[in-house]
Scaffold this motif. Sequence first.
Motif, PDB file in Angstrom:
ATOM      1  N   ILE A 117      93.806  29.559  74.584  1.00  0.00           N
ATOM      2  CA  ILE A 117      94.356  28.818  73.443  1.00  0.00           C
ATOM      3  C   ILE A 117      93.286  28.612  72.379  1.00  0.00           C
ATOM      4  CG2 ILE A 117      95.303  26.594  72.704  1.00  0.00           C
ATOM      5  CD1 ILE A 117      96.598  26.377  75.486  1.00  0.00           C
ATOM      6  N   LYS A 119      90.763  30.335  71.683  1.00  0.00           N
ATOM      7  CA  LYS A 119      90.347  31.576  71.025  1.00  0.00           C
ATOM      8  C   LYS A 119      91.438  32.147  70.117  1.00  0.00           C
ATOM      9  CE  LYS A 119      86.961  33.099  74.479  1.00  0.00           C
ATOM     10  NZ  LYS A 119      86.611  34.152  75.467  1.00  0.00           N
ATOM     11  N   THR A 120      92.583  31.482  70.097  1.00  0.00           N
ATOM     12  CA  THR A 120      93.681  31.942  69.243  1.00  0.00           C
ATOM     13  C   THR A 120      93.407  31.567  67.795  1.00  0.00           C
ATOM     14  OG1 THR A 120      95.260  31.650  71.063  1.00  0.00           O
ATOM     15  CG2 THR A 120      96.164  31.819  68.843  1.00  0.00           C
ATOM     16  N   HIS A 121      93.437  32.537  66.922  1.00  0.00           N
ATOM     17  CA  HIS A 121      93.142  32.323  65.503  1.00  0.00           C
ATOM     18  C   HIS A 121      94.258  32.961  64.678  1.00  0.00           C
ATOM     19  CE1 HIS A 121      89.983  32.523  62.022  1.00  0.00           C
ATOM     20  NE2 HIS A 121      90.985  31.722  61.764  1.00  0.00           N
ATOM     21  N   ILE A 122      94.984  32.143  63.951  1.00  0.00           N
ATOM     22  CA  ILE A 122      96.136  32.614  63.182  1.00  0.00           C
ATOM     23  C   ILE A 122      95.881  32.376  61.702  1.00  0.00           C
ATOM     24  CG2 ILE A 122      98.633  32.369  62.837  1.00  0.00           C
ATOM     25  CD1 ILE A 122      98.673  31.086  65.673  1.00  0.00           C
ATOM     26  N   PRO A 236      94.543  25.926  68.891  1.00  0.00           N
ATOM     27  CA  PRO A 236      94.425  27.160  68.093  1.00  0.00           C
ATOM     28  C   PRO A 236      93.915  26.861  66.686  1.00  0.00           C
ATOM     29  CG  PRO A 236      96.567  27.026  69.176  1.00  0.00           C
ATOM     30  CD  PRO A 236      95.925  25.694  69.368  1.00  0.00           C
TER      31      PRO A 236
END
Length: 317
Positions: A117, A119-122, A236
């Motif tokens: 989670i 490391k999630t980059h949006i 995130p």
Amino acid sequence: MNNKELAFTKISNDRKFIIDCYTEMLSRINENEVVALINNTLHHAKIEENELADEKIIQALSIYFQLMTLVEENAATQYRRKLEDHDTITTMRGSWAEAFNLWKNASISEDEMLEAISKTHIIPVITAHPTEAKRITVIEIHRELYLLLVQKENTAFSKIEQTVIKENIINLLERWWRTGEIYLEKPDVKDERSNVLHYLSKVFPTVLKNTDNHLKSSWIALGLNPTKIKNPDLFPIINFGSWVGGDRDGHPFVTASVTKETLLLHRTSALALLHAELVNLAKKLSVSAITNPVPFELTEAIKIKALALGESGKKAI
């Protein structure tokens, strides 16, 4: 009835309610021919005879169809909420609950989940749509109306309170009717930029809070350790980009000065958002040391910030 049948029944009932409000508003301001048009009783011959101007027909039907869209969006939101109240929460495609359930079944540990989670980059990137001609004033009316429809969902309200909500909706619809809905001239870069800033400053901050809350509540609902999901640094990372005012690959009206002005406007809006949040936080942190000790973390944070700000920090304290 199952959930889907209830959802369709709700759409039908809400549609009748909002159209009743719409025609009631039109009747109050003596737009009787428009009421007849909405109720499908106005003959085509009368339209051709220009008893109703083309602009008024377009306006009446445009608002009608937009109201239908709002009703459907609200019904979809309420349907989703009903699913979240039951065991079907993990079947909602693309939801955190679905992802956590899949990970649990795959024997992935909570620490591994949190690492994924974090490391999630949006980065959603906004662009100007060539057909977007709706004024900011009308977009804000849409938002107000949607919130009133959501407020109407509260079954605990008395009949008097429900009547007040209906009156507020009728008054808002009149404001919408009397507001020029679209730009009379093609939107320029400044208009497009104002539209983007509206969403960045008014809509997305609320959406981001809801996204964080949905993440935390889904984690807890799936029986995962609630203490591990409290650190916002593990959430995130969501950044926003925008082409509007910075599209330099051939847009003839986007110059270096326009881009500079756009960046300054974005910066000013971001700082204003942060300032408003800090003021709100200060109002809520009405901590007193008279009867209870002030948390150590808070006093240390105040000391550090005050030192960094120098005289301004001392004055603030």
